[in-house]
Design a protein around this motif. Structure first.
Motif, PDB file in Angstrom:
ATOM      1  N   VAL A  25       0.860  -1.184   0.000  1.00 32.81           N
ATOM      2  CA  VAL A  25       0.000   0.000   0.000  1.00 32.81           C
ATOM      3  C   VAL A  25       0.890   1.227   0.000  1.00 32.81           C
ATOM      4  O   VAL A  25       1.784   1.346   0.848  1.00 32.81           O
ATOM      5  CB  VAL A  25      -0.934   0.040   1.234  1.00 32.81           C
ATOM      6  CG1 VAL A  25      -1.899   1.209   1.133  1.00 32.81           C
ATOM      7  CG2 VAL A  25      -1.689  -1.257   1.389  1.00 32.81           C
ATOM      8  N   ARG A  26       0.667   2.102  -0.942  1.00 31.46           N
ATOM      9  CA  ARG A  26       1.428   3.355  -0.986  1.00 31.46           C
ATOM     10  C   ARG A  26       0.432   4.499  -1.132  1.00 31.46           C
ATOM     11  O   ARG A  26      -0.146   4.688  -2.198  1.00 31.46           O
ATOM     12  CB  ARG A  26       2.408   3.367  -2.150  1.00 31.46           C
ATOM     13  CG  ARG A  26       3.376   2.203  -2.139  1.00 31.46           C
ATOM     14  CD  ARG A  26       4.513   2.504  -3.056  1.00 31.46           C
ATOM     15  NE  ARG A  26       5.219   1.312  -3.481  1.00 31.46           N
ATOM     16  CZ  ARG A  26       6.527   1.267  -3.684  1.00 31.46           C
ATOM     17  NH1 ARG A  26       7.250   2.347  -3.499  1.00 31.46           N
ATOM     18  NH2 ARG A  26       7.101   0.175  -4.097  1.00 31.46           N
ATOM     19  N   SER A  27       0.277   5.205  -0.049  1.00 37.24           N
ATOM     20  CA  SER A  27      -0.621   6.355  -0.041  1.00 37.24           C
ATOM     21  C   SER A  27       0.199   7.621   0.075  1.00 37.24           C
ATOM     22  O   SER A  27       1.048   7.734   0.969  1.00 37.24           O
ATOM     23  CB  SER A  27      -1.589   6.241   1.142  1.00 37.24           C
ATOM     24  OG  SER A  27      -2.151   7.504   1.433  1.00 37.24           O
ATOM     25  N   CYS A  28      -0.072   8.582  -0.809  1.00 41.32           N
ATOM     26  CA  CYS A  28       0.679   9.836  -0.726  1.00 41.32           C
ATOM     27  C   CYS A  28       0.333  10.604   0.547  1.00 41.32           C
ATOM     28  O   CYS A  28       1.073  11.494   0.934  1.00 41.32           O
ATOM     29  CB  CYS A  28       0.447  10.689  -1.972  1.00 41.32           C
ATOM     30  SG  CYS A  28      -1.274  11.074  -2.334  1.00 41.32           S
ATOM     31  N   ARG A  29      -0.772  10.244   1.193  1.00 41.07           N
ATOM     32  CA  ARG A  29      -1.155  10.934   2.429  1.00 41.07           C
ATOM     33  C   ARG A  29      -0.861  10.115   3.682  1.00 41.07           C
ATOM     34  O   ARG A  29      -0.594  10.678   4.738  1.00 41.07           O
ATOM     35  CB  ARG A  29      -2.646  11.265   2.397  1.00 41.07           C
ATOM     36  CG  ARG A  29      -3.056  12.268   1.328  1.00 41.07           C
ATOM     37  CD  ARG A  29      -4.539  12.575   1.453  1.00 41.07           C
ATOM     38  NE  ARG A  29      -4.956  13.618   0.544  1.00 41.07           N
ATOM     39  CZ  ARG A  29      -5.396  13.406  -0.695  1.00 41.07           C
ATOM     40  NH1 ARG A  29      -5.470  12.169  -1.165  1.00 41.07           N
ATOM     41  NH2 ARG A  29      -5.773  14.415  -1.463  1.00 41.07           N
ATOM     42  N   ARG A  30      -0.943   8.795   3.588  1.00 43.24           N
ATOM     43  CA  ARG A  30      -0.873   7.969   4.791  1.00 43.24           C
ATOM     44  C   ARG A  30       0.319   7.015   4.821  1.00 43.24           C
ATOM     45  O   ARG A  30       0.420   6.177   5.711  1.00 43.24           O
ATOM     46  CB  ARG A  30      -2.180   7.171   4.948  1.00 43.24           C
ATOM     47  CG  ARG A  30      -3.413   8.028   5.149  1.00 43.24           C
ATOM     48  CD  ARG A  30      -3.393   8.749   6.503  1.00 43.24           C
ATOM     49  NE  ARG A  30      -4.534   9.640   6.647  1.00 43.24           N
ATOM     50  CZ  ARG A  30      -4.492  10.954   6.438  1.00 43.24           C
ATOM     51  NH1 ARG A  30      -3.344  11.545   6.088  1.00 43.24           N
ATOM     52  NH2 ARG A  30      -5.565  11.702   6.591  1.00 43.24           N
TER      53      ARG A  30
ATOM     54  N   GLU B  21       3.422   4.218   3.472  1.00 41.45           N
ATOM     55  CA  GLU B  21       3.616   2.959   2.756  1.00 41.45           C
ATOM     56  C   GLU B  21       3.580   1.772   3.720  1.00 41.45           C
ATOM     57  O   GLU B  21       4.064   1.883   4.851  1.00 41.45           O
ATOM     58  CB  GLU B  21       4.975   2.972   2.042  1.00 41.45           C
ATOM     59  CG  GLU B  21       5.138   4.119   1.073  1.00 41.45           C
ATOM     60  CD  GLU B  21       6.551   4.200   0.500  1.00 41.45           C
ATOM     61  OE1 GLU B  21       7.441   3.505   1.023  1.00 41.45           O
ATOM     62  OE2 GLU B  21       6.742   4.962  -0.451  1.00 41.45           O
TER      63      GLU B  21
ATOM     64  N   ASP C 196      -1.177   7.006  -5.702  1.00 41.14           N
ATOM     65  CA  ASP C 196      -1.601   5.993  -4.737  1.00 41.14           C
ATOM     66  C   ASP C 196      -1.677   4.619  -5.383  1.00 41.14           C
ATOM     67  O   ASP C 196      -2.166   4.479  -6.516  1.00 41.14           O
ATOM     68  CB  ASP C 196      -2.981   6.343  -4.170  1.00 41.14           C
ATOM     69  CG  ASP C 196      -2.900   7.446  -3.130  1.00 41.14           C
ATOM     70  OD1 ASP C 196      -1.783   7.853  -2.773  1.00 41.14           O
ATOM     71  OD2 ASP C 196      -3.974   7.885  -2.671  1.00 41.14           O
TER      72      ASP C 196
ATOM     73  N   GLU D  27      -2.417   0.307  -4.402  1.00 45.39           N
ATOM     74  CA  GLU D  27      -2.737  -0.805  -3.505  1.00 45.39           C
ATOM     75  C   GLU D  27      -2.560  -2.053  -4.365  1.00 45.39           C
ATOM     76  O   GLU D  27      -3.347  -2.283  -5.281  1.00 45.39           O
ATOM     77  CB  GLU D  27      -4.166  -0.649  -2.994  1.00 45.39           C
ATOM     78  CG  GLU D  27      -4.565  -1.616  -1.899  1.00 45.39           C
ATOM     79  CD  GLU D  27      -5.960  -1.269  -1.355  1.00 45.39           C
ATOM     80  OE1 GLU D  27      -6.210  -0.067  -1.052  1.00 45.39           O
ATOM     81  OE2 GLU D  27      -6.808  -2.175  -1.267  1.00 45.39           O
TER      82      GLU D  27
ATOM     83  N   ALA E 177      -4.053   3.748   5.712  1.00 43.08           N
ATOM     84  CA  ALA E 177      -3.427   3.785   4.384  1.00 43.08           C
ATOM     85  C   ALA E 177      -4.326   3.099   3.354  1.00 43.08           C
ATOM     86  O   ALA E 177      -4.509   3.602   2.245  1.00 43.08           O
ATOM     87  CB  ALA E 177      -2.049   3.113   4.426  1.00 43.08           C
TER      88      ALA E 177
ATOM     89  N   ALA F 242      -7.183   5.303   2.496  1.00 41.03           N
ATOM     90  CA  ALA F 242      -6.772   6.459   1.697  1.00 41.03           C
ATOM     91  C   ALA F 242      -6.618   6.099   0.221  1.00 41.03           C
ATOM     92  O   ALA F 242      -6.714   6.966  -0.645  1.00 41.03           O
ATOM     93  CB  ALA F 242      -5.448   7.018   2.224  1.00 41.03           C
ATOM     94  N   VAL F 243      -6.385   4.848  -0.057  1.00 43.54           N
ATOM     95  CA  VAL F 243      -6.204   4.428  -1.457  1.00 43.54           C
ATOM     96  C   VAL F 243      -7.502   3.833  -2.005  1.00 43.54           C
ATOM     97  O   VAL F 243      -8.132   4.385  -2.901  1.00 43.54           O
ATOM     98  CB  VAL F 243      -5.058   3.398  -1.591  1.00 43.54           C
ATOM     99  CG1 VAL F 243      -4.882   3.003  -3.063  1.00 43.54           C
ATOM    100  CG2 VAL F 243      -3.759   3.982  -1.061  1.00 43.54           C
TER     101      VAL F 243
END
Lengths: 157, 437
Positions: B305-310, B312, B366, B368, B426, B429-430
């Motif tokens: 999961v890679r969220s620009c807000r929350r 990785e 973002d 997932e 995270a 967020a995605v």
């Protein structure tokens, strides 16, 4: 796919004498199989680590390090990923060491632009793959901005 | 499929690398010189927002060269309007801090202070390039940020501040030493080189350890990437690479020899810095997260999961019934016998339920990504959710919910509720809210 990659691994083992034409990080291996029609089958193919190309500290206007510049015009095999931005069927795509470069801007030195030729197309790919073709190195500008530093004309291996 | 998403064609035209900024009406080279500065500003803003990915940063950089005209336009467009700034994109955000203008720097700090702003790392990277003495405490606070990319930028900022205010080195030292145990290797390396700059040469043992890494996360060659990054920076501190070649196995005899040479240089440098005889110098003990990982049985399933807000998350299920959290040398938790296979089967059922679809959404910051490695850990089957900063309702197929819920349950019971909460945040967020099971 698995079978093809096993063949690729076998080729690596069979034809992997260390080669230092680039001053170091490249391996040469000969193959008469899987060579794009535009390439001479007798010409040596060099395995190049994509990280070597994309990890240099480079900004527009900088010279490419000599050990990398020496790879210009060589036939190479690269292993990497398709950038996650690719959608739809494409003739060209950016090849990167990691599909998601989510937290930083993509710079011309961060990818190799792979050109599959005028008739070939590919959709998004998620896993790791290999391409073979001729590597071209040097900044290409459009509207005064560098659009690519590394280009490879070839095909999926 | 992505290719079927209506309206995405336009984005495709401008986002695909290799197709540079050729939008109709875009001035060609040569014409640019004839444009008035205000027109150039608009042109560069447009390219920085929607040009080909690889030219956006360059276009944003051109704004810097236009000086006051660009500064005034940026203030006019974005001062007090973080939503508009977010839509403009990270490349423009990154240059705000590089203008020698307190109002634009304040705007960048405001963006950093908003946890829902999608380009917080970019905001701090720009501020860090021109760090001033007055920014010291803010950069120190950045070391505690939930996003690793922000923490890494904060380290850069502290080094920049030190050029104006050397006293920050002592104030930052405890936090930088703590950052040597950061879960993210980019932060650890940044902290190590900053500490070396401040005289703590023993910190170079951290990037030296990276040269011994050969870890993968499924197909991702994180150990190799770490070797390249560590070596490039070590060479600048130690004179050269001593012949180490990051593309080769760390255990290659030539690399072992080179590693020994580099270690000796670091030992001498650290002994000098510590004021002790070389023979008496004891290298530091590295925390487990900074050591090369021991060989592990292969993973059978996982989620990235890679969220620009929350932030990785990388969770993998090992064939030895382990839950592994993180990259490099991950935190490892033992699950009940058969549990990993059970979770992988749940994920496989989710795959089956969605049919042949494997990509959902549209490319952006973002991600997932689910992985099932039924044949080879380096050739897993992927299922991807992709999106930009804006939410996409219903992005995650409901069929994935049983796997997610089961994984979250196990996370609470192993890593603890705090980690499970961050993971959930995270995910949400995605892919959006997690549908009821």
């Amino acid at each position: 796919m698995v079978k093809r990659n096993l063949r690729f691994a076998a080729a690596l083992v069979a034809f992997a004498p260390l080669f230092s034409a680039a001053g170091g990080p490249a391996h040469a291996w000969s193959t008469a199989r899987g060579v794009p029609s535009s390439l001479d089958a007798s010409e040596e193919i060099i395995e190049v680590d994509l990280h070597q190309l994309t990890s240099i500290a480079w900004e527009p206007g900088d010279e490419v390090p000599e050990e990398i510049q020496r790879l210009n015009g060589r036939r190479v095999v690269l292993r990497g990923f398709m950038h996650a931005s690719v959608a739809g069927d494409q003739r060209k795509f950016p090849m990167v060491t990691e599909a998601c470069q989510c937290t930083a801007s993509l710079m011309p030195s961060h990818f190799v632009e792979v050109d599959l030729g005028p008739t070939a197309r590919t959709g998004p790919r998620t896993g790791q793959f290999e391409v073979v073709g001729r590597l071209e190195i040097g900044a290409v500008e459009e509207d005064g901005l560098v659009v690519s530093l590394y280009r490879l004309k070839g095909r999926f291996y | 499929m992505i290719r079927r998403i209506a309206g995405f064609v336009a984005l495709l035209l401008v986002c695909t690398v290799g197709v540079a900024d050729r939008a109709a009406g875009s001035p060609q080279r040569g014409q640019a010189a004839k444009l008035a500065p205000a027109e150039l500003v608009e042109r560069h803003l447009q390219t920085a927002r929607a040009g080909a990915l690889q030219v956006r940063s360059q276009a944003a950089g051109r704004l810097l060269t236009l000086g006051d005209v660009a500064r005034d336009r940026l203030l006019e467009l974005f001062a007090g309007d973080l939503d508009a700034l977010a839509e403009q994109g990270q490349e423009t955000v990154e240059i705000l801090g590089r203008f020698e203008d307190p109002r634009l720097r304040d705007l960048a700090w405001s963006a950093l202070g908003d946890l829902d702003f999608p380009w917080r790392p970019a905001a701090l990277r720009g501020l860090a390039r021109e760090g001033t003495a007055a920014d010291g405490d803010r950069f120190l606070a950045g070391l505690r940020d939930p996003l690793a990319a922000v923490r890494a930028a904060a380290v850069t900022g502290i080094e920049a501040v030190a050029q104006h205010d050397p006293s920050i080195a002592d104030r930052a030292r405890p936090s930088l030493r703590a950052a040597l145990a950061d879960e993210d290797d980019r932060v650890r390396r940044a902290a190590a080189f900053a500490l070396d700059t401040f005289g703590d040469a023993d910190a170079l043992y951290w990037p030296l350890a990276d040269l011994e890494r050969d870890d993968r996360w499924f197909e991702l060659e994180n150990g190799r990437a770490a070797r390249y990054d560590a070596l490039r920076q070590l060479a600048t501190r130690l004179g050269d690479t001593a012949g180490y070649r990051p593309e080769k196995d760390p255990d290659d005899p030539e690399n072992r020899t080179a590693w020994t040479v580099l270690e000796q240089r670091i030992r001498e440098r650290a002994a000098r810095a510590a004021g002790v005889e070389l023979d008496a110098y004891e290298p530091p003990q590295l925390p487990p997260v900074a050591r090369p990982a021991a060989p592990m049985p292969p993973p059978i399933a996982g989620i990235e999961v890679r969220s620009c807000r929350r932030g990785e998350f990388f969770l993998a299920l090992g064939s030895d019934d382990t839950l592994r959290i993180g990259l490099g040398n991950p935190a490892v938790f033992q699950l009940a016998p058969g549990r990993a296979a059970q979770l992988a089967a749940l994920l496989g059922s989710g795959y089956a339920a969605v049919g042949d679809e494997r990509d959902f959404g549209e490319p952006g910051c973002d991600l997932e990504v689910y992985r099932v490695a039924s044949e080879s850990p380096t050739r897993p089957s992927h299922l991807r959710l992709l999106k930009g900063p804006a939410p996409i309702p219903g992005l995650r197929p409901d069929a994935l919910t049983p796997f997610i819920e089961a994984l979250r349950h196990d996370l609470v019971g192993t890593a603890g509720p705090e980690v499970a909460e961050r993971f959930t945040a995270a995910l949400q967020a995605v892919g959006g809210p997690i549908a009821p099971d």
